[in-house]
Design an enzyme around this catalytic site. Sequence first.
Site, PDB file in Angstrom:
ATOM      1  N   PRO A   3      20.084  68.827  50.100  1.00  0.00           N
ATOM      2  CA  PRO A   3      21.560  69.317  49.708  1.00  0.00           C
ATOM      3  C   PRO A   3      21.986  68.428  48.615  1.00  0.00           C
ATOM      4  CG  PRO A   3      21.200  68.705  52.039  1.00  0.00           C
ATOM      5  CD  PRO A   3      19.861  68.405  51.360  1.00  0.00           C
ATOM      6  N   GLY A   4      22.840  69.107  47.720  1.00  0.00           N
ATOM      7  CA  GLY A   4      23.456  68.398  46.746  1.00  0.00           C
ATOM      8  C   GLY A   4      22.728  68.119  45.609  1.00  0.00           C
ATOM      9  N   THR A   5      21.419  68.789  45.426  1.00  0.00           N
ATOM     10  CA  THR A   5      20.704  68.375  44.278  1.00  0.00           C
ATOM     11  C   THR A   5      20.826  69.508  43.328  1.00  0.00           C
ATOM     12  OG1 THR A   5      19.072  69.561  45.517  1.00  0.00           O
ATOM     13  CG2 THR A   5      19.020  67.270  45.215  1.00  0.00           C
ATOM     14  N   GLY A   6      21.847  70.691  43.423  1.00  0.00           N
ATOM     15  CA  GLY A   6      22.062  71.323  42.285  1.00  0.00           C
ATOM     16  C   GLY A   6      21.401  72.672  42.462  1.00  0.00           C
ATOM     17  N   LYS A   7      21.015  73.058  43.395  1.00  0.00           N
ATOM     18  CA  LYS A   7      20.266  74.549  43.443  1.00  0.00           C
ATOM     19  C   LYS A   7      21.230  75.558  43.015  1.00  0.00           C
ATOM     20  CE  LYS A   7      19.255  73.840  47.955  1.00  0.00           C
ATOM     21  NZ  LYS A   7      19.725  72.274  48.144  1.00  0.00           N
ATOM     22  N   THR A   8      22.488  75.550  43.708  1.00  0.00           N
ATOM     23  CA  THR A   8      23.398  76.608  43.425  1.00  0.00           C
ATOM     24  C   THR A   8      23.846  76.589  42.175  1.00  0.00           C
ATOM     25  OG1 THR A   8      24.123  76.228  46.010  1.00  0.00           O
ATOM     26  CG2 THR A   8      25.533  77.573  44.199  1.00  0.00           C
ATOM     27  N   GLY A  10      15.146  71.996  47.683  1.00  0.00           N
ATOM     28  CA  GLY A  10      15.436  70.608  47.238  1.00  0.00           C
ATOM     29  C   GLY A  10      16.536  70.415  48.265  1.00  0.00           C
ATOM     30  N   ASP A  27      21.652  49.024  64.642  1.00  0.00           N
ATOM     31  CA  ASP A  27      20.751  48.379  64.163  1.00  0.00           C
ATOM     32  C   ASP A  27      19.425  48.693  65.073  1.00  0.00           C
ATOM     33  OD1 ASP A  27      22.211  47.356  62.098  1.00  0.00           O
ATOM     34  OD2 ASP A  27      22.076  45.382  63.132  1.00  0.00           O
ATOM     35  N   GLU A  59      26.350  39.774  59.989  1.00  0.00           N
ATOM     36  CA  GLU A  59      25.779  40.049  58.470  1.00  0.00           C
ATOM     37  C   GLU A  59      25.142  39.072  57.764  1.00  0.00           C
ATOM     38  OE1 GLU A  59      25.986  43.104  57.651  1.00  0.00           O
ATOM     39  OE2 GLU A  59      27.051  43.887  59.502  1.00  0.00           O
TER      40      GLU A  59
HETATM   41  P1  ADP Z   1      22.908  72.496  46.366  1.00  0.00           P
HETATM   42  O1  ADP Z   1      23.371  73.841  46.343  1.00  0.00           O
HETATM   43  O2  ADP Z   1      21.738  72.106  46.064  1.00  0.00           O
HETATM   44  O3  ADP Z   1      23.395  71.848  47.727  1.00  0.00           O
HETATM   45  P2  ADP Z   1      25.028  72.346  44.379  1.00  0.00           P
HETATM   46  O4  ADP Z   1      24.371  73.211  43.411  1.00  0.00           O
HETATM   47  O5  ADP Z   1      25.902  73.078  45.201  1.00  0.00           O
HETATM   48  O6  ADP Z   1      23.815  71.720  45.489  1.00  0.00           O
HETATM   49  O7  ADP Z   1      25.697  71.041  43.877  1.00  0.00           O
HETATM   50  C1  ADP Z   1      26.777  70.376  44.110  1.00  0.00           C
HETATM   51  C2  ADP Z   1      27.743  69.971  42.948  1.00  0.00           C
HETATM   52  O8  ADP Z   1      26.777  68.737  42.549  1.00  0.00           O
HETATM   53  C3  ADP Z   1      27.455  70.896  41.793  1.00  0.00           C
HETATM   54  O9  ADP Z   1      28.683  71.485  41.861  1.00  0.00           O
HETATM   55  C4  ADP Z   1      27.600  69.769  40.509  1.00  0.00           C
HETATM   56  O10 ADP Z   1      28.890  69.623  40.012  1.00  0.00           O
HETATM   57  C5  ADP Z   1      26.774  68.407  41.187  1.00  0.00           C
HETATM   58  N1  ADP Z   1      25.551  68.472  40.815  1.00  0.00           N
HETATM   59  C6  ADP Z   1      24.386  68.738  41.169  1.00  0.00           C
HETATM   60  N2  ADP Z   1      23.212  68.604  40.849  1.00  0.00           N
HETATM   61  C7  ADP Z   1      23.516  68.442  39.412  1.00  0.00           C
HETATM   62  C8  ADP Z   1      22.937  68.180  38.117  1.00  0.00           C
HETATM   63  N3  ADP Z   1      21.606  68.086  37.979  1.00  0.00           N
HETATM   64  N4  ADP Z   1      23.506  68.095  36.974  1.00  0.00           N
HETATM   65  C9  ADP Z   1      24.958  68.188  37.178  1.00  0.00           C
HETATM   66  N5  ADP Z   1      25.692  68.169  38.216  1.00  0.00           N
HETATM   67  C10 ADP Z   1      25.060  68.360  39.359  1.00  0.00           C
HETATM   68 ZN    ZN Z   2      23.602  44.900  61.784  1.00  0.00          ZN
HETATM   69 MG    MG Z   3      24.303  74.869  47.618  1.00  0.00          MG
END
Ligand code: ADP
Ligand code: ZN
Ligand code: MG
Length: 607
Positions: free
Chosen positions: A206-211, A204, A502, A427
């Site tokens: 980045p930042g989607t909550g894999k960890t 997924g 742009d 703009e």
């Molecule tokens: P990844 O490993 O996919 O890059 P992380 O697991 O590190 O992302 O997520 C970063 C932070 O974003 C988490 O610590 C959490 O606080 C927040 N987060 C991401 N997805 C969710 C979710 N589905 N529900 C709640 N918090 C989330």
């Molecule tokens: Zn512009």
């Molecule tokens: Mg991660």
Amino acid sequence: MKSLSKNFLLIFIVFFALAALFSFIYNPNQKIDVVGINQLITYVNNEEINKIEVEGNTIMVSLKNGEIKKITKENTESFSDIVANYQIDKNKLNNIDIIIKEDPSKSIFLGTILPFLIPFILIAGFIWFMMRQVQGANNRAMSFGQAMAKDVGQQKMKKKITFMDVAGAKEAKEELEEIVEFLKNPKKFISLGAKIPKGVLLMGSPGTGKTLLARAVAGEANVPFFHISGSEFVEMFVGVGASRVRDLFNKAKKNSPCIVFIDEIDAVGRQRGAGLGGSHDEREQTLNQILVEMDGFDNETNIIVMAATNRPDVLDPALLRPGRFDRRVVIDLPDINDREAILKIHARNKPLAEDVSLRNVAERTAGFSGADLENLLNEAAILTARQNKRKIGKEEIYSSIEKVILGPERKSAVISEKEKKITAYHEAGHALVGHMLIHTDPVQKISIISRGRAGGYTLATPKEDKRLYSKSEMLDRLTMIMGGYAAEMIVFGEVTTGPSNDLQKATSLAKAIVTEYGMDEKLGPRTFGQKEEMIFLGKEIHERRDYSERTSQMIDEQITSIIKSAYHQAVEIINKHKNKLEQIVEVLLAKETIEREEFTEIMSEKV
Ligand code: ADP
Ligand code: ZN
Ligand code: MG
């Protein structure tokens, strides 16, 4: 390196302090005159002397009038020699206190040997110190191979994460539910002859909550969690990665059942043989070791290896074979309901004002990841605190959305009236064109306050989440992008450097239309160029050409023609609604920002 220079400074200070101390003790001769031996004889003969102190080869003479004189004699010559050799009246000596403090060894040591010794001691100390440093580094290098995995499961103090803490990601959770079951109750599956899965790959953006999800699995199953990041394997020394893998799995086996989580596995698990130079040998060895370890599990070993990546396309196929990471869980960017749920989770400890609707926030944040949403609420809380408010309000949250998208506002940036005017027209051009086209997203906000690197910005966000875009939508978006350039051209007769970003966007969009989506009639429904993964000196080189020179020329021509026609369309729209453009600019110059409601009002007025 810092501690080294600090230590040096310390050594210097100590050295100077010692030197100062020595000179203070052994040179107390501030008001003492140095005189010759003949003078001493005169003093004795004139009966001017009170006391004589002999110490080493200095003779201190205290006169009756209070003065102190110092005489230096030869080392070999004792005081009695002097009395004998010079014409001193021995009777007159009888009235004088003569104190002999013979301590030549001390004075020789302090006076002659010590000054020679000090540099040697310093140098020896320095060498010893350096040796220790080097050895320390060696020891550290030796321990590189071990003890890097952090066992989070055993840190009981830390709050356990469960599926409750993960909002949305329903499918992913269902898949992982099974893993939890395996970990909790392996017998049930083994007795039926089922093989326990060894590896789960979380994929997924980045930042989607894999960890987070991996932690939640450990938390749900209540097993230890060993966490290591792919980039930690790739260190300076070849072979360290492999030994780390060995150590990690050894530890895990002792703690089974447990979860081994390899974050960012693409750092080691890239396709083998695709790299040129660099650390790629090391990566191969590390990857091989991971595979060997995973193959070595027997069915009784209750270890589940979870790995996360945001680049599943570059992974080595060997990792994905059955018996390795054969379970794959895809985590998408959250949709509007998930976003609302994630916001709810992260708003739990934040007091929100009554007028805040998290649903509305979710509507405005299409394309945000879970991490973005968390960051957004955090920014809003900080902003609220800085304004000394008690509750996080709508304005704080909305302004944080823009901050997360575009970077912080730079209100203080001094912009001349002329530049302000140019930005306003630019703009207004985007907004006007965007509004007049059918297949574009509604304009949310126009601003000429610079944010991040942008001089001004026009926000247009989709009403709902979108995954598919039609050709007309793509072309209209392109026209809206060209709106700024067109407005500058029409009003000022020339363009500034402002729209260069742009133009970049426009070019890559037009290129995608032609080469990726097969939307161009002339070139037909096929793709051009193959994305390839190559690492060379840390840079990724993409795209292999799989078309002829002639086609390449055609692609160039089509890209240019698409952009040009978008530009002409934008010019047409602006010329037709020039009065609206002026109206928007007027408001922008007066207020700097226009919100959606006001914008719709301006556009619906009949002039
Ligand atoms: P990844 O490993 O996919 O890059 P992380 O697991 O590190 O992302 O997520 C970063 C932070 O974003 C988490 O610590 C959490 O606080 C927040 N987060 C991401 N997805 C969710 C979710 N589905 N529900 C709640 N918090 C989330
Ligand atoms: Zn512009
Ligand atoms: Mg991660």
